[in-house]
Write a protein that holds these residues in place. Sequence first.
Motif, PDB file in Angstrom:
ATOM      1  N   MET A 193      -4.899  -6.494   0.635  1.00 29.22           N
ATOM      2  CA  MET A 193      -4.212  -7.763   1.588  1.00 29.22           C
ATOM      3  C   MET A 193      -2.537  -7.212   1.124  1.00 29.22           C
ATOM      4  O   MET A 193      -2.217  -6.957   0.107  1.00 29.22           O
ATOM      5  CB  MET A 193      -4.801  -8.661   1.333  1.00 29.22           C
ATOM      6  N   PRO A 194      -2.543  -7.478   2.931  1.00 34.82           N
ATOM      7  CA  PRO A 194      -0.838  -7.334   2.047  1.00 34.82           C
ATOM      8  C   PRO A 194       0.541  -8.528   0.951  1.00 34.82           C
ATOM      9  O   PRO A 194       1.613  -8.864   1.329  1.00 34.82           O
ATOM     10  CB  PRO A 194      -0.133  -6.817   3.530  1.00 34.82           C
ATOM     11  N   LEU A 195      -0.574  -9.916   1.277  1.00 33.46           N
ATOM     12  CA  LEU A 195      -0.171 -11.417   0.463  1.00 33.46           C
ATOM     13  C   LEU A 195      -0.368 -11.204  -0.763  1.00 33.46           C
ATOM     14  O   LEU A 195      -0.925 -11.098  -1.618  1.00 33.46           O
ATOM     15  CB  LEU A 195      -0.039 -12.450   1.265  1.00 33.46           C
ATOM     16  N   ASN A 196       0.192 -11.975  -1.800  1.00 33.16           N
ATOM     17  CA  ASN A 196      -0.128 -12.560  -2.825  1.00 33.16           C
ATOM     18  C   ASN A 196       0.606 -12.098  -3.931  1.00 33.16           C
ATOM     19  O   ASN A 196       0.560 -12.015  -5.186  1.00 33.16           O
ATOM     20  CB  ASN A 196      -1.212 -12.671  -2.880  1.00 33.16           C
ATOM     21  N   SER A 197       1.824 -10.748  -3.287  1.00 30.08           N
ATOM     22  CA  SER A 197       1.615  -9.545  -4.114  1.00 30.08           C
ATOM     23  C   SER A 197       3.362 -10.297  -3.868  1.00 30.08           C
ATOM     24  O   SER A 197       3.475 -10.637  -3.253  1.00 30.08           O
ATOM     25  CB  SER A 197       0.948  -8.456  -4.035  1.00 30.08           C
ATOM     26  N   LEU A 198       4.686  -9.886  -4.571  1.00 24.98           N
ATOM     27  CA  LEU A 198       5.617  -9.880  -5.160  1.00 24.98           C
ATOM     28  C   LEU A 198       6.197  -7.851  -4.890  1.00 24.98           C
ATOM     29  O   LEU A 198       6.015  -7.409  -6.476  1.00 24.98           O
ATOM     30  CB  LEU A 198       6.411 -10.540  -5.738  1.00 24.98           C
ATOM     31  N   PRO A 199       6.813  -7.793  -3.628  1.00 22.70           N
ATOM     32  CA  PRO A 199       6.984  -7.881  -2.570  1.00 22.70           C
ATOM     33  C   PRO A 199       5.555  -7.604  -1.663  1.00 22.70           C
ATOM     34  O   PRO A 199       4.989  -7.468  -2.018  1.00 22.70           O
ATOM     35  CB  PRO A 199       7.963  -7.025  -2.045  1.00 22.70           C
ATOM     36  N   PRO A 200       5.611  -8.520  -0.705  1.00 27.78           N
ATOM     37  CA  PRO A 200       4.290  -8.551   0.271  1.00 27.78           C
ATOM     38  C   PRO A 200       4.268  -7.093   0.627  1.00 27.78           C
ATOM     39  O   PRO A 200       5.358  -6.529   1.056  1.00 27.78           O
ATOM     40  CB  PRO A 200       4.434  -9.732   1.562  1.00 27.78           C
ATOM     41  N   THR A 201       3.809  -6.869   1.194  1.00 31.05           N
ATOM     42  CA  THR A 201       3.669  -5.495   2.242  1.00 31.05           C
ATOM     43  C   THR A 201       3.602  -5.291   3.775  1.00 31.05           C
ATOM     44  O   THR A 201       2.870  -5.471   4.893  1.00 31.05           O
ATOM     45  CB  THR A 201       2.004  -4.675   1.722  1.00 31.05           C
ATOM     46  N   THR A 202       4.982  -5.565   4.384  1.00 35.00           N
ATOM     47  CA  THR A 202       5.530  -6.021   5.027  1.00 35.00           C
ATOM     48  C   THR A 202       6.976  -5.045   5.661  1.00 35.00           C
ATOM     49  O   THR A 202       7.192  -5.137   6.542  1.00 35.00           O
ATOM     50  CB  THR A 202       6.301  -7.241   5.290  1.00 35.00           C
ATOM     51  N   THR A 203       7.211  -3.788   4.510  1.00 35.91           N
ATOM     52  CA  THR A 203       7.788  -3.038   5.229  1.00 35.91           C
ATOM     53  C   THR A 203       7.463  -2.026   4.572  1.00 35.91           C
ATOM     54  O   THR A 203       6.832  -1.727   3.344  1.00 35.91           O
ATOM     55  CB  THR A 203       9.499  -3.344   4.872  1.00 35.91           C
ATOM     56  N   VAL A 204       8.182  -0.629   4.903  1.00 38.59           N
ATOM     57  CA  VAL A 204       7.448   0.768   4.478  1.00 38.59           C
ATOM     58  C   VAL A 204       7.747   0.923   2.774  1.00 38.59           C
ATOM     59  O   VAL A 204       7.336   0.689   2.379  1.00 38.59           O
ATOM     60  CB  VAL A 204       8.587   1.822   5.006  1.00 38.59           C
TER      61      VAL A 204
END
Length: 446
Positions: A96-107
């Motif tokens: 999943m793209p969140l709860n990590s830093l950075p979130p997976t919201t850009t390439v």
Amino acid sequence: MDVQVNLVVRSTRVVTPEGTRAASIAVSGEAIAAVLPYDAEVPAGARVEDVGDDVVLPGLVDTHVHVNDPGRTEWEGFWTATRAAAAGGITTLIDMPLNSLPPTTTVEHLRVKQDVARGKAHIDVGFWGGALPDNVKDLRPLHDAGVYGFKCFLSPSGVDEFPPLDQEQLATSLAEIAGFDGLMIVHAEDPHHLAAAPQKSSAKYADFLASRPRDAENTAIENLIAQARRLDARVHVLHLSSSDALPLIAAARAEGVRVTAETCPHFLTLTAEEVPDGATEFKCCPPIREAANQDALWQGLADGTIDCIVSDHSPSTADLKTPDFSTAWGGISSLQLGLPAIWTEARRRGHSLDDVARWMSTAPAALAGLHSKGAIEAGRDADFAVLAPDETFTVDPAALHHRNRVTAYAGRTLYGVVTSTWLRGVRIADRGIPAERSGRLLERNK
């Protein structure tokens, strides 16, 4: 056979798309070359692994895992998460793209995530992208870079760096994603219903349950279906908890709206009535609901309204599981335990391991477009979960490979021991002990 077979996995019970039967699975390199009769002659030079009466299922595919790496690696991490997955019969997960830093919201953020995961994966790993109010311009580049789809929240996510979409922002993101026929996966709880529900600091589970009413899910799903219908977009309802929404989903699909749905082991095996006050290892959002609701979710699986079962593994450090349900981190760790937890309840309700394989391997693989995963048939990856279905064990948190061994299943006796796990023809776990690290990073359409 005109290919070189290097391995034959033989069992009296192999779960195939045509049903369970005695078979020998011929493996050439990393792929299944053929599913042969049980007593077929072993090709010259092939090694035979005879698992007796243990059941060989396709390796499980878990499309809903929060690995939290990098940035919150003390919560989990690719090394620990994929070892736990391997021990539990999972051969592929999508992070999943969140709860990590950075979130997976850009390439750029995706590349950071991939660089961290590359040397740590015991199983195959793919990635979801995230849809935020301000990253519509990043969605197509992320799609082109290989993410399997995009996750959004319709209510607060619990972390500031991943804000929710309102209805107008959802429409904008959905229109963009529909333009390249991508998939939007949605945490569907309506913020207005949540805001109107009683919120109080409390150790009582009943108070927490009242704070996340079914109406919040039902309204959010109704609105999502309306948007998908208008835009001809592909949408997927994450971690369905409210059985009230099942008729909405079924009706929408019947009229051609492209909507699918998943639920999770905790909704299917745990009930609100049994959650002790202060036991926030049971807290998740949306919440575990009543036994009657659980019965209806199983019926939704049986009739096909719910497509798949995935973990929503959302771990945290133990200190974040405070006794106050209003402040404790919401998430249940179950990556290693999903298969036995589901099999225990499925067998009680009269379902077969064919059903379990469909819900936990074939359907999630299809959802994400993982065409080489999800079935034991020629041409697919040689991914197997070998299960002793009549063997029981009692869940001991110390035996888990999760980084933080907080679990709602502690002390429960479950049916189904995963005796080995195979990834592309390599044994990666044996009786719960992870072995060779053989995972790869996956990208959509590669």
